[in-house]
Scaffold this active site. Structure first.
Site, mmCIF file in Angstrom:
data_model
loop_
_atom_site.group_PDB
_atom_site.id
_atom_site.type_symbol
_atom_site.label_atom_id
_atom_site.label_comp_id
_atom_site.label_asym_id
_atom_site.label_seq_id
_atom_site.Cartn_x
_atom_site.Cartn_y
_atom_site.Cartn_z
ATOM 1 N N ASP A 160 -31.877 57.242 -35.546
ATOM 2 C CA ASP A 160 -32.590 55.964 -35.440
ATOM 3 C C ASP A 160 -32.606 55.471 -33.995
ATOM 4 O O ASP A 160 -31.836 55.944 -33.154
ATOM 5 C CB ASP A 160 -31.938 54.908 -36.349
ATOM 6 C CG ASP A 160 -30.482 54.638 -36.001
ATOM 7 O OD1 ASP A 160 -29.759 55.594 -35.645
ATOM 8 O OD2 ASP A 160 -30.052 53.472 -36.041
ATOM 9 N N GLU A 210 -27.286 54.142 -37.001
ATOM 10 C CA GLU A 210 -26.216 53.862 -36.016
ATOM 11 C C GLU A 210 -26.470 52.546 -35.317
ATOM 12 O O GLU A 210 -25.542 51.826 -34.958
ATOM 13 C CB GLU A 210 -26.125 55.017 -35.003
ATOM 14 C CG GLU A 210 -24.864 54.974 -34.150
ATOM 15 C CD GLU A 210 -24.933 54.033 -32.965
ATOM 16 O OE1 GLU A 210 -23.872 53.624 -32.465
ATOM 17 O OE2 GLU A 210 -26.044 53.682 -32.530
HETATM 18 ZN ZN LIG Z 1 -26.860 55.539 -29.581
#
Ligand SMILES: [Zn+2]
Length: 442
Positions: free
Chosen positions: A91, A155
């Site tokens: 992401d 994340e």
């Molecule tokens: Zn990162």
């Protein structure tokens, strides 16, 4: 190696550019909200296809519709060895095309750089790992130990749908993993033409996000009022925002500063390391945040009408604690806000710190030196948090090692979540060569 007549295999250092560019063109924006996030599914499928092409089977694991993670295991030649986890998130944080010189999802190549959201955070590393593994599979190379690849979701919003989901629900996939490498480490900082520090992440600060709640007596804005929640909250927020927590040098920061003092030939006053840190230029704002706990107010909420005094007011504070200091920080904050304001933790993840020694560190250092004779690997602490927080809960010793050789004048830390994020092509290719060496025999 030009003599044999066998059909030419794609060179991983060429292929990495195409792989990274393809990944940059897949929008995996993570807004922190499933309804507005693009999701990682397409990127995970892309990675799975590139692995399948060379005979590596991967498992796709969705934590929520569209929020896909991918895990694969490359068997090593020595089953007696513990496995190494190599993890990268898929992401990216949002990007506003109006602010960029190129479209953030165009994957454009310009001036020796590959541009796009995620170019250094961290589709660059995802692509490097893919390039190395594809190169091995084509050439019949097997690493010494099992290598577990994890490409994760989420994340950028705390990893609940990504690394924490994997660690919670699919921990068997990481059986035998004792060590890991992931993001924000292994990049160069130029001392001069000949010498470069390579900052290997051995520690990261804890995440202590909290919400302050002030309560008062609601009332009419025109009247005398001595119990105003907004006033009480504003005072507490100002006290926190202006507070400077004491300097505490952990082993990692001490070791880093000692290396810096030596290569720059300067004295560092342990009571005032900031004067020396300020001289580090582009990395000063990362390092400067690792010598003390920090607390930055980020959000405020109160009221619903201009002439109504609300009964409640809230503020969010982004706090980051040094290893072992989370409880101390909580006490310090309670003292700062006073007894009338409630503190609620909305995110609390511990800091990490490991030592800069052992075979794995030796292997990282050797691989860097082999590709850059002027390399000087040094440990450092990251002020932010990564997926390492989740994987460390499985007892895995985590390092930040996503090798990149950077031009001396590039403001690398400014590119993280920044406008015009980009990665130097030769740096990307350098990273493939270092990773290839490192992963083969670490
Ligand atoms: Zn990162």
């Amino acid at each position: 190696m030009t003599s044999d007549a066998a059909p030419a295999r794609p060179d991983p250092t060429d292929e990495v550019v195409d792989l990274c560019r393809d990944l940059l063109r897949i929008d995996t924006t993570n807004t922190g909200d499933n309804d507005t996030s693009a999701g990682e599914r397409r990127a995970a499928e892309y990675v799975a296809e590139r692995l399948a092409e060379v005979g590596v089977e991967a498992e796709l694991l969705e934590s929520a519709p569209g929020r896909a993670n991918l895990v694969a295991r490359i068997p090593g030649t020595d089953p007696g060895r513990d496995a190494l986890l190599v993890h990268g998130h898929l992401d990216v944080v949002p990007a506003d095309p109006d602010e960029w010189s190129v479209h953030p999802f165009s994957g454009e190549i310009r001036d020796g750089y590959l541009w796009g959201r995620g170019a250094i955070d961290m589709k660059d590393f995802d692509a490097m790992v893919l390039a190395v593994v594809r190169g091995w599979q084509r050439a019949g190379v097997r690493p010494a130990r099992d290598i577990v690849l994890a490409f994760t979701a989420d994340e950028e919003a705390g990893s609940d749908y990504g690394a924490h989901f994997l660690a919670r629900r699919h921990r068997h996939l990481f059986d035998g993993c004792t060590e890991a490498i992931g993001e924000v480490g292994g990049f160069s900082y130029s001392v001069d033409e000949q010498r470069r520090l390579y900052l290997i992440e051995t520690a990261e600060k804890g995440i202590d996000w909290l919400r302050l709640h002030a309560k008062g007596r609601p009332g009419h804005g025109s009247m005398v009022h001595d119990d105003n929640a907004v006033t009480a909250l504003a005072e507490a927020v100002a006290r926190i925002g202006r507070h400077r927590f004491p300097v505490v040098l952990t082993d990692t920061v001490r070791a880093f500063l000692a290396e810096v003092a030596e290569v720059l030939d300067i004295e560092i006053d342990p009571d005032d390391p900031e004067t020396a840190i300020a001289k580090l230029g582009p990395i000063a704002n990362i390092i400067g945040a690792t010598i003390r706990n920090t607390a930055n107010p980020t959000r405020l909420g109160a009221g619903y009408k201009d002439n109504v005094i609300p009964g409640r007011a809230t503020a969010t504070i982004d706090c980051r604690s040094l290893p072992g200091q989370s409880e101390l920080l909580e006490r310090q904050l309670r003292e700062l806000v006073g007894p009338d304001i409630a503190i609620e933790y909305i995110q609390r993840q511990p800091a990490l710190e490991t030592t800069f020694d052992g075979d794995l560190v030796e292997a990282m250092s050797a691989a860097l030196r082999a590709e850059d004779p002027g390399a000087r690997p040094v440990p450092y602490m990251l002020s932010g948090g990564t997926d390492a927080k989740a994987f460390s809960q499985l007892g895995i010793r985590c390092f930040g090692f996503a090798p990149l050789r950077l031009p001396a004048d590039l403001n690398f830390s400014g590119l993280f979540h920044g406008i015009d994020e980009r990665v130097p092509l030769d740096g990307l290719q350098f990273g493939v060569r270092v990773l290839d060496r490192f992963l083969r025999d670490c």
